[in-house]
Structure formats: C-alpha cells, structure tokens
Design a protein around this motif. Structure first.
Motif, PDB file in Angstrom:
ATOM      1  N   TYR A 189       2.807 -58.141 -57.779  1.00 37.56           N
ATOM      2  CA  TYR A 189       2.449 -57.190 -58.835  1.00 37.56           C
ATOM      3  C   TYR A 189       1.637 -57.865 -59.933  1.00 37.56           C
ATOM      4  O   TYR A 189       0.586 -57.369 -60.353  1.00 37.56           O
ATOM      5  CB  TYR A 189       3.725 -56.589 -59.413  1.00 37.56           C
ATOM      6  CG  TYR A 189       3.504 -55.383 -60.294  1.00 37.56           C
ATOM      7  CD1 TYR A 189       3.144 -54.153 -59.743  1.00 37.56           C
ATOM      8  CD2 TYR A 189       3.670 -55.455 -61.670  1.00 37.56           C
ATOM      9  CE1 TYR A 189       2.951 -53.043 -60.534  1.00 37.56           C
ATOM     10  CE2 TYR A 189       3.471 -54.347 -62.473  1.00 37.56           C
ATOM     11  CZ  TYR A 189       3.120 -53.142 -61.901  1.00 37.56           C
ATOM     12  OH  TYR A 189       2.917 -52.037 -62.701  1.00 37.56           O
ATOM     13  N   ASN A 190       2.094 -59.025 -60.382  1.00 39.50           N
ATOM     14  CA  ASN A 190       1.417 -59.682 -61.499  1.00 39.50           C
ATOM     15  C   ASN A 190       0.191 -60.462 -61.076  1.00 39.50           C
ATOM     16  O   ASN A 190      -0.713 -60.679 -61.882  1.00 39.50           O
ATOM     17  CB  ASN A 190       2.411 -60.576 -62.242  1.00 39.50           C
ATOM     18  CG  ASN A 190       3.433 -59.781 -63.021  1.00 39.50           C
ATOM     19  OD1 ASN A 190       3.168 -59.308 -64.118  1.00 39.50           O
ATOM     20  ND2 ASN A 190       4.611 -59.609 -62.447  1.00 39.50           N
ATOM     21  N   ALA A 191       0.128 -60.885 -59.807  1.00 37.05           N
ATOM     22  CA  ALA A 191      -1.081 -61.559 -59.319  1.00 37.05           C
ATOM     23  C   ALA A 191      -2.282 -60.624 -59.390  1.00 37.05           C
ATOM     24  O   ALA A 191      -3.404 -61.066 -59.679  1.00 37.05           O
ATOM     25  CB  ALA A 191      -0.871 -62.036 -57.883  1.00 37.05           C
ATOM     26  N   ALA A 192      -2.059 -59.342 -59.135  1.00 36.64           N
ATOM     27  CA  ALA A 192      -3.152 -58.372 -59.224  1.00 36.64           C
ATOM     28  C   ALA A 192      -3.695 -58.301 -60.644  1.00 36.64           C
ATOM     29  O   ALA A 192      -4.916 -58.241 -60.861  1.00 36.64           O
ATOM     30  CB  ALA A 192      -2.669 -56.993 -58.768  1.00 36.64           C
ATOM     31  N   TYR A 193      -2.798 -58.340 -61.615  1.00 36.36           N
ATOM     32  CA  TYR A 193      -3.242 -58.303 -63.012  1.00 36.36           C
ATOM     33  C   TYR A 193      -3.918 -59.606 -63.420  1.00 36.36           C
ATOM     34  O   TYR A 193      -4.894 -59.599 -64.164  1.00 36.36           O
ATOM     35  CB  TYR A 193      -2.045 -58.018 -63.926  1.00 36.36           C
ATOM     36  CG  TYR A 193      -1.628 -56.571 -63.928  1.00 36.36           C
ATOM     37  CD1 TYR A 193      -2.216 -55.657 -64.801  1.00 36.36           C
ATOM     38  CD2 TYR A 193      -0.663 -56.105 -63.049  1.00 36.36           C
ATOM     39  CE1 TYR A 193      -1.836 -54.322 -64.817  1.00 36.36           C
ATOM     40  CE2 TYR A 193      -0.280 -54.773 -63.041  1.00 36.36           C
ATOM     41  CZ  TYR A 193      -0.871 -53.884 -63.928  1.00 36.36           C
ATOM     42  OH  TYR A 193      -0.505 -52.562 -63.920  1.00 36.36           O
ATOM     43  N   VAL A 194      -3.398 -60.739 -62.941  1.00 31.80           N
ATOM     44  CA  VAL A 194      -4.023 -62.022 -63.249  1.00 31.80           C
ATOM     45  C   VAL A 194      -5.448 -62.064 -62.722  1.00 31.80           C
ATOM     46  O   VAL A 194      -6.387 -62.486 -63.417  1.00 31.80           O
ATOM     47  CB  VAL A 194      -3.195 -63.183 -62.663  1.00 31.80           C
ATOM     48  CG1 VAL A 194      -3.970 -64.504 -62.760  1.00 31.80           C
ATOM     49  CG2 VAL A 194      -1.872 -63.320 -63.395  1.00 31.80           C
ATOM     50  N   ALA A 195      -5.628 -61.625 -61.473  1.00 28.46           N
ATOM     51  CA  ALA A 195      -6.974 -61.613 -60.879  1.00 28.46           C
ATOM     52  C   ALA A 195      -7.915 -60.729 -61.683  1.00 28.46           C
ATOM     53  O   ALA A 195      -9.074 -61.101 -61.937  1.00 28.46           O
ATOM     54  CB  ALA A 195      -6.892 -61.119 -59.434  1.00 28.46           C
ATOM     55  N   GLU A 196      -7.435 -59.581 -62.122  1.00 26.13           N
ATOM     56  CA  GLU A 196      -8.283 -58.661 -62.880  1.00 26.13           C
ATOM     57  C   GLU A 196      -8.583 -59.208 -64.267  1.00 26.13           C
ATOM     58  O   GLU A 196      -9.697 -59.049 -64.783  1.00 26.13           O
ATOM     59  CB  GLU A 196      -7.603 -57.294 -62.978  1.00 26.13           C
ATOM     60  CG  GLU A 196      -8.465 -56.190 -63.526  1.00 26.13           C
ATOM     61  CD  GLU A 196      -9.688 -55.884 -62.666  1.00 26.13           C
ATOM     62  OE1 GLU A 196     -10.653 -55.307 -63.207  1.00 26.13           O
ATOM     63  OE2 GLU A 196      -9.683 -56.221 -61.467  1.00 26.13           O
ATOM     64  N   LEU A 197      -7.598 -59.873 -64.895  1.00 26.05           N
ATOM     65  CA  LEU A 197      -7.834 -60.481 -66.202  1.00 26.05           C
ATOM     66  C   LEU A 197      -8.881 -61.586 -66.114  1.00 26.05           C
ATOM     67  O   LEU A 197      -9.781 -61.676 -66.958  1.00 26.05           O
ATOM     68  CB  LEU A 197      -6.524 -61.055 -66.752  1.00 26.05           C
ATOM     69  CG  LEU A 197      -5.466 -60.055 -67.222  1.00 26.05           C
ATOM     70  CD1 LEU A 197      -4.179 -60.777 -67.589  1.00 26.05           C
ATOM     71  CD2 LEU A 197      -5.976 -59.240 -68.395  1.00 26.05           C
TER      72      LEU A 197
END
Length: 219
Positions: free
Chosen positions: A99-107
């Motif tokens: 879940y948070n890897a997706a946000y890290v990649a987008e950030l």
C-alpha cells in the motif's frame, strides 16, 4: 478526574509496551520494504518505456484506490482461497508494504517531475544512462525534495498499522482494546494508545526536520 482507569492501564503496562514494541517493529520493517519497493517502481517509471510505464501507473493507481482495510482482508482472508496463506504478521507487513510503496513511488515521481529537465539532459549527453543515471543524477535531488513528504508517508504507516487489529496482530491498538475489554477502561486505554502513537509520530517528525536541515546545508 477519575484516575482509576489510568491506574489499571499502568498495572497492565507490560501488555501495552509489548504492543508498542510490535507496532514499532512493524513500522520499521514496513517502511524499509515500502521504500525499497517504491524506489524500484519509481526506477521503472523514469525509464520512459511505455510498455512498462503504463502498466506500472495503472497498478499504482489501483493500489492507491483500494481502502487499506480491504487490502488487509484480501491478503489475509482472500488469498488462502487461491492456496496462498500468510501468518497475520506477514499479511500485515505485506499489506503495509504494498500500500505505501505505491505512494512512495508516486511521491518520488512527482518530485522528479518538478526537477529541471536540463540536468537530466546534460547527464544523458555526458553518457549517463539506466541505473547510473537514476542513482547518481536523478535520485539525490529527488530524494532531498521528497523528504518531508516521505516523512508524512511514514507517519501514515504508523497510523495504518492500527488497522492490523482486524487480522488479530497484537500491536498497540490490539493491546489497548484487550485492556479496555477486560477491565472496561476504554477512555484510559485508548488515550494511552493515542499518546504512544503521538510519540512515534513526533520521532518521525524530528528525524525529518534533521534531514531537511542537512539537505538545506548542502544545497
């Protein structure tokens, strides 16, 4: 104010501290893994190959659209129907990581888009390509600019870890709920849990401020 509830929580402090320790362990492991997976996804995104970028963007958008609680249910309760079984701890860490890897990649991608294109073009002209281009030219300024947002994402990991109570991971919220269910002191037990979560978040904020100061001094 009646402090009897807090006295009961204090008497059960070993259980509460055990939950806090497990929460901290979950947060550290999940944050490190999410950072690694998120960076790998970011590296694929900056390659510019449409055959890779489009599916990756679709996957990231899909993961970000799924409620985290539903993702936990899917991994812990849904995957066994396909023959894939995880322990509750492994399922929780896996859900937090994905879940948070997706946000890290987008950030990281958003920070990369905000960088001036001239630096990348000059690096390519000097022979930087692939992994060397990403690690030596693209990533350093991208990471420094993204530090505050990555810190916020780590705080989100801390808060999301409380949802693991639904798959019976005995973390901090689980411990607080067990104490209140046994002794019926919901206010005291949950207030103490909130204070512990706040302390964890303050630790992350302090670390982010230190990194930002270092980054500013090296600009």
């Amino acid at each position: 104010m009646n402090f009897h509830g807090f006295e009961i929580v204090w008497s059960q402090r070993d259980q509460m501290l055990s939950g806090l320790a497990l929460t901290l362990q979950i947060v550290v492991i999940s944050s490190v893994l999410a950072g690694i997976v998120g960076f790998a996804a970011f590296w694929l995104l900056v390659q510019g190959r449409s055959s890779v970028v489009r599916p990756m963007k679709t996957a990231i958008d899909l993961i970000r659209a799924v409620p985290f609680m539903l993702l936990c249910y899917l991994i812990y309760y849904g995957l066994p129907s396909l023959g894939v079984t995880f322990s509750n701890m492994t399922a929780g860490v896996t859900a937090l990581t994905i879940y948070n890897a997706a946000y890290v990649a987008e950030l990281l991608r958003g920070s990369w888009k905000a960088q001036p294109a001239e630096a990348n073009e000059a690096a390519r002209a000097l022979g930087f390509h692939g992994w060397k281009l990403v690690t030596r030219i693209i990533l350093p300024p991208v990471f420094l600019d993204a530090v505050p947002m990555l810190g916020n994402q780590m705080i989100q990991v801390i808060k999301d870890s409380a949802f693991l109570v639904i798959i019976t991971v005995q973390e901090l919220t689980y411990a607080a709920n067990e104490i209140q269910a046994t002794f019926y002191v919901p206010f005291a037990s949950f207030i103490c849990a909130i204070l512990f979560y706040w302390i964890l978040c303050l630790g992350v904020e302090g670390g982010v401020r230190s990194l930002v100061r270092v980054a500013e001094s090296r600009r």
